[in-house]
Design a protein around this motif. Structure first.
Motif, PDB file in Angstrom:
ATOM      1  N   GLY A 270       0.798  -1.210   0.000  1.00  0.00           N
ATOM      2  CA  GLY A 270       0.000   0.000   0.000  1.00  0.00           C
ATOM      3  C   GLY A 270       0.833   1.262   0.000  1.00  0.00           C
ATOM      4  O   GLY A 270       0.294   2.366   0.186  1.00  0.00           O
ATOM      5  N   THR A 273      -0.286   3.135  -4.872  1.00  0.00           N
ATOM      6  CA  THR A 273      -1.695   2.806  -5.105  1.00  0.00           C
ATOM      7  C   THR A 273      -1.907   2.434  -6.567  1.00  0.00           C
ATOM      8  O   THR A 273      -1.229   2.958  -7.448  1.00  0.00           O
ATOM      9  CB  THR A 273      -2.593   3.997  -4.741  1.00  0.00           C
ATOM     10  N   PRO A 274      -2.844   1.517  -6.824  1.00  0.00           N
ATOM     11  CA  PRO A 274      -3.738   0.870  -5.871  1.00  0.00           C
ATOM     12  C   PRO A 274      -3.051  -0.256  -5.095  1.00  0.00           C
ATOM     13  O   PRO A 274      -2.073  -0.834  -5.570  1.00  0.00           O
ATOM     14  CB  PRO A 274      -4.837   0.297  -6.769  1.00  0.00           C
ATOM     15  N   LYS A 275      -3.575  -0.548  -3.899  1.00  0.00           N
ATOM     16  CA  LYS A 275      -3.035  -1.660  -3.116  1.00  0.00           C
ATOM     17  C   LYS A 275      -3.389  -2.972  -3.807  1.00  0.00           C
ATOM     18  O   LYS A 275      -4.502  -3.135  -4.316  1.00  0.00           O
ATOM     19  CB  LYS A 275      -3.602  -1.647  -1.701  1.00  0.00           C
TER      20      LYS A 275
END
Length: 372
Positions: A270, A273-275
Motif C-alpha cells: 500500500g 496505489t492501488p493496493k
C-alpha cells in the motif's frame, strides 16, 4: 650517474610512482579482492567468485552481498575473498578460472556464462582438489556442486496462490519471461500444470514481458483492450509494470503472483496505489552468499560435499514489513529478496549490504544451509 644516498622528496615521489605503474601493469584487471582478506593472509582459505557479467541490477546486488559477507564474521576471519567478472565472455571466464587454479585457491564460486562451456576448466579444478560451487546459471559438470532454487516450483507456487485466492474460478493472464531460457521454460511448465489441474481457471492470454518492467507494461497495455475481465495475473518478471498497465487502463486490479521487484512489493504494502493482493517470490541475489558458505564449509570439512536447493523467500500482502520484505527508500527496480525474513530465514542481510557491498554493523552472519 650517481644518485644521492638519501634522495629528496621529488626523487622519492618519482620512484613511488614508477613502482605503482609497474605493479598496475602486472595485475589482472579482472581481479578485485573483496573485503574478506588480503592476498597472503595466513591461515585463511581462498575462495574466489567467478561471475559471468555485472550488467543488471540483480547481478550488482548479488556481488554486493557477497562482498559484504566476506567482510563479516565468520568470513572476515576465515576466508580470503576475490571477485572476477568476465564480461559475459566464456573464454574470458575460462581463462580467469584457469588462473585461479594456478594460484592454488581452495574453492571457486561460479555464476556461469555457459552451462557447458566451462566444463573443461571446471574438471581441471576438480582434478586439483578445488571445490567448485555454481549457482543461478550453473555448470553441467557433475564434479562441481550447485546452489539453486527450483524454477518449476516458482511457477507452481505463484499459480497455486492465484488459484487459492480465486477459489478455483476465474480468468487468468500469464506474463512470461525470455523465451527459450531454462528458467522461463521451467516457470511456465510449473504454472501450466497447476492451472490445468483446476478446470475453473481459464488462461485467457499468454504473452512475454521479457522479465522487464517497462516491456511488461507495454505488452500488457497492448493486450488489455482485447481481454475480458481478468481475475488473476501470473508474472514471471516485470510485475510492477503489469500493475501499472492495469491501473492506467482503469481496469479492476486482479490478484497478482509475481517476482521480487521492490516496486511490486510497494503496491502490495500500500505504499503505492492501488493496493494489490499478491505473492512475491524470486531468484534471491543472496545465492552468492549461500554458495560462499557451502564452499567454506566443504573446504573445512563441516558439510558434506553435496548440492543444495534453497526455498524461495516468500512475501505476501499480509506480511509486508518495511526494512524486511519491502524497502520504501529503494528504487522500484531493486530486488527486495536480497535478504530473507521470518524464523526460518536462509540468511538475513542489511540494506547496506545490497546497495553498497558494506558489512552489516556488529553482525556475525548466520547462513542456514538446511539439513545435510
Amino acid at each position: 650517474m650517481n644518485l644521492p644516498r638519501h634522495p629528496g622528496r621529488k626523487a622519492v615521489a618519482l620512484l613511488a610512482a614508477t613502482l605503482l605503474l609497474f605493479a598496475g601493469a602486472c595485475s589482472d584487471a579482472g581481479d578485485t579482492p573483496a573485503a574478506g582478506g588480503q592476498a597472503g593472509d595466513k591461515g585463511k582459505i581462498k575462495i574466489a567468485l567467478s561471475n559471468s557479467f555485472i550488467g543488471n541490477q540483480w547481478r550488482v546486488e548479488m556481488e554486493n552481498v557477497y562482498k559484504a559477507a566476506c567482510a563479516m564474521p565468520p568470513y572476515a576471519d576465515q576466508v580470503e575473498c576475490s571477485v572476477f567478472n568476465a564480461g559475459n565472455d566464456v573464454s574470458t571466464q575460462s581463462r580467469q578460472i584457469s588462473n585461479l587454479i594456478s594460484q592454488g585457491v581452495d574453492a571457486i564460486v561460479i555464476n556461469a556464462a555457459s552451462t557447458s562451456g566451462l566444463n573443461g576448466v571446471v574438471q581441471q579444478a576438480c582434478d586439483r582438489g578445488i571445490v567448485i560451487v555454481s549457482f543461478d546459471n550453473t555448470v553441467d559438470n557433475k564434479c562441481g556442486l550447485t546452489v539453486n532454487t527450483d524454477q518449476v516450483k516458482f511457477g507452481q507456487q505463484l499459480a497455486q496462490f492465484i488459484v487459492d485466492q480465486l477459489k478455483g474460478q476465474g480468468n487468468v493472464v500469464m506474463v512470461t519471461g525470455v523465451a527459450g531460457t531454462g528458467a522461463d521454460n521451467d516457470r511456465n511448465k510449473g504454472a501450466k500444470e497447476v492451472f490445468a489441474a483446476n478446470p475453473g481457471i481459464k488462461v485467457v492470454a499468454t504473452y512475454t514481458g521479457m522479465w522487464d518492467s517497462a516491456t511488461a507494461q507495454r505488452a500488457t497495455s497492448a493486450q488489455l483492450p482485447n481481454l475480458p475481465k481478468v481475475d488473476g495475473v501470473w508474472v514471471s518478471g516485470g510485475t510492477d509494470g503489469v500493475i501499472k498497465a492495469f491501473a492506467a487502463a482503469k481496469r479492476p486490479m486482479p490478484v497478482v503472483g509475481g517476482e521480487a521487484e521492490n516496486g511490486f512489493r510497494k503496491f502490495m504494502a500500500g505504499l503505492l496505489t492501488p493496493k494489490v493482493t499478491g505473492m512475491s517470490i524470486g531468484q534471491p541475489p543472496f545465492l552468492s552468499v549461500i554458495s560462499l558458505e557451502l564452499a567454506r564449509a566443504v573446504v573445512k570439512g563441516e558439510h558434506p560435499k553435496s548440492s543444495i536447493t534453497i526455498p524461495f523467500p516468500v512475501a505476501t500482502s499480509e506480511n509486508m514489513v518495511p526494512g524486511e520484505t519491502v524497502f520504501p527508500d529503494l528504487p522500484d527496480s531493486f530486488f527486495a529478496d536480497f535478504t530473507d525474513s521470518g524464523p526460518n530465514a536462509t540468511v538475513v542481510l542489511c540494506q547496506e549490504a545490497a546497495t553498497d557491498g558494506t558489512p552489516c554493523p556488529g553482525k556475525t552472519l548466520d547462513v542456514n544451509l538446511g539439513t545435510p
